[in-house]
Design an enzyme around this catalytic site. Structure first.
Site, short mmCIF file in Angstrom:
data_model
loop_
_atom_site.label_atom_id
_atom_site.label_comp_id
_atom_site.label_asym_id
_atom_site.label_seq_id
_atom_site.Cartn_x
_atom_site.Cartn_y
_atom_site.Cartn_z
N ASN A 9 34.19 53.12 38.90
CA ASN A 9 34.09 51.74 39.36
C ASN A 9 35.14 51.56 40.46
OD1 ASN A 9 34.12 48.99 39.73
ND2 ASN A 9 34.83 48.48 37.66
N LYS A 11 35.68 49.12 42.33
CA LYS A 11 36.14 47.73 42.49
C LYS A 11 36.20 47.37 43.98
CE LYS A 11 38.35 48.10 38.06
NZ LYS A 11 39.39 47.71 37.13
N HIS A 95 31.53 43.19 33.51
CA HIS A 95 32.89 43.74 33.58
C HIS A 95 33.88 42.62 33.24
CE1 HIS A 95 36.63 45.38 35.09
NE2 HIS A 95 36.07 46.56 34.93
N GLU A 97 36.57 41.77 34.51
CA GLU A 97 37.05 41.02 35.67
C GLU A 97 36.06 39.94 36.07
OE1 GLU A 97 37.99 44.46 38.06
OE2 GLU A 97 39.61 44.91 36.65
N GLU A 167 35.58 48.45 26.99
CA GLU A 167 36.77 48.39 27.83
C GLU A 167 37.72 47.31 27.30
OE1 GLU A 167 35.98 50.11 32.00
OE2 GLU A 167 35.50 48.00 32.04
N GLY A 173 43.64 48.96 33.99
CA GLY A 173 44.59 48.93 35.11
C GLY A 173 46.04 48.79 34.67
N SER A 212 42.27 52.68 31.79
CA SER A 212 43.35 53.64 32.03
C SER A 212 43.00 55.07 31.63
CB SER A 212 44.65 53.17 31.35
OG SER A 212 45.08 51.94 31.91
#
Ligand code: PGA
Length: 252
Positions: A9, A11, A95, A97, A167, A173, A212
Site C-alpha cells: 500500500n 499510500k 483502510h 486511514e 490491521e 506506521g 509495521s
C-alpha cells in the site's frame, strides 16, 4: 491451499520516476512463477502508468480506495469500472486511514466492498481495532462489527473472491507490530466468524496481517497458521525490504 499474498500500500507517496525505479527493482528480482502473489497499490493518478510498467511481470495492480456508487455526479470519486479500465485487479476498502481521517462508516465500507465485487475487482477489506479498543478488551467486538457489516450487505459467498486484512490501528506506521500470537488470535477469530456462516469459504479466505511488517518480522508473522501474508505500508516503498517480505511469504 491458501496462496500467500503480499500487497504494498503505497499510500500518498511516489512520483512517476520513483515509481518506475521501484517497479523496475522489484520486477527484476521477482520470479515469473512466484510462490507468493504480489500486489502493488499506487495512488489513483499513477495506476495507469504502473499498469504499463507491470506488463510482462507477475505483479498485480490494486487501488487504495473506490467509490461506493457506480457513476454520476460524484466529484473527485473513482468508480470500480474505472479501476478495472486502467488494469486493476484488486482494491483496498476500509483502510483505517479512510475510516478514521475521512470518517468512513462500516456501512460505507460495505457498499464499497459491494461496488468492487460487482465489477469483479477483488476487495481487500481492512479491519482493525484502535489502541483504546484493545486496552479495554473490545478488539473482537470492533472486528466483528466491521466484518458483519460486509457479511450482512454482501453475504459470505462474496468472500470467496475477496481478501481480508487485519490491521490493528496501533501497529500502523508505528514500528510496533502485533506479536505473531496477537495476530493469530484475531485472524482465527475472523476465520471462525466467517465459518459460522460458511465453513468452506472461511477455509479458503486469505487473511493478511498489516501494521509495521518489515523484513525482520515478516517470517514469524507469516508462520502463524491463519496469517496468509501481509498488507505492507512503509516497507513496500523499499525494494529490498519488500522483496524480503515476499520471500518470507513464499517460503511459508
Ligand atoms: P505500515 O502500514 O506497514 O507502514 O505500518 C500498513 C498499512 O497501513 O497498510
Amino acid at each position: 491451499m491458501r496462496r500467500p499474498i503480499v500487497a504494498g500500500n503505497w499510500k500518498m507517496h511516489g512520483t512517476r520516476s520513483e515509481n518506475a525505479r521501484l517497479i523496475e527493482e522489484i520486477a527484476s528480482r521477482y520470479p515469473a512463477d512466484p510462490a507468493a502473489e504480489c500486489i502493488v497499490c499506487p495512488p489513483f493518478v499513477y495506476l495507469h502508468d504502473v499498469s504499463r510498467l507491470l506488463r510482462d511481470t507477475a505483479i498485480l495492480l490494486g487501488a487504495q480506495d473506490v467509490c461506493a456508487d457506480t457513476q454520476g455526479a460524484f466529484t473527485g470519486e473513482i468508480s470500480a469500472a474505472m479501476l478495472k479500465d486502467v488494469g486493476c485487479q484488486y482494491v483496498i476498502v476500509g483502510h483505517s486511514e479512510r475510516r478514521l481521517l475521512y470518517r468512513e462508516s462500516d456501512q460505507l465500507v460495505a457498499r464499497k466492498f459491494a461496488a468492487a465485487h460487482a465489477k469483479a475487482l477483488v476487495p481487500i477489506l481492512c479491519v482493525g481495532e484502535q489502541l483504546a479498543d484493545r486496552e479495554t478488551g473490545r478488539t473482537r467486538e470492533v472486528i466483528a462489527r466491521q466484518l458483519d457489516a460486509v457479511l450482512e450487505l454482501c453475504g459470505p459467498q462474496t468472500l470467496a473472491s475477496a481478501v481480508i486484512a487485519y490491521e490493528p490501528v496501533w501497529a500502523i506506521g508505528t514500528g510496533r507490530n502485533a506479536t505473531p500470537d496477537q495476530a493469530q488470535e484475531v485472524h482465527a477469530f475472523i476465520r471462525t466468524r466467517i465459518a459460522a456462516q460458511d465453513a468452506t469459504i472461511a477455509a479458503v479466505t486469505r487473511i493478511l496481517y498489516g501494521g509495521s511488517v518489515k523484513a525482520g518480522n515478516a517470517a514469524e508473522l507469516f508462520a502463524m497458521p491463519d496469517v496468509d501474508g501481509g498488507l505492507i505500508g512503509g516497507a513496500s516503498l523499499k525494494a529490498d525490504e519488500f522483496l524480503a517480505i515476499l520471500a518470507a511469504a513464499g517460503s511459508r
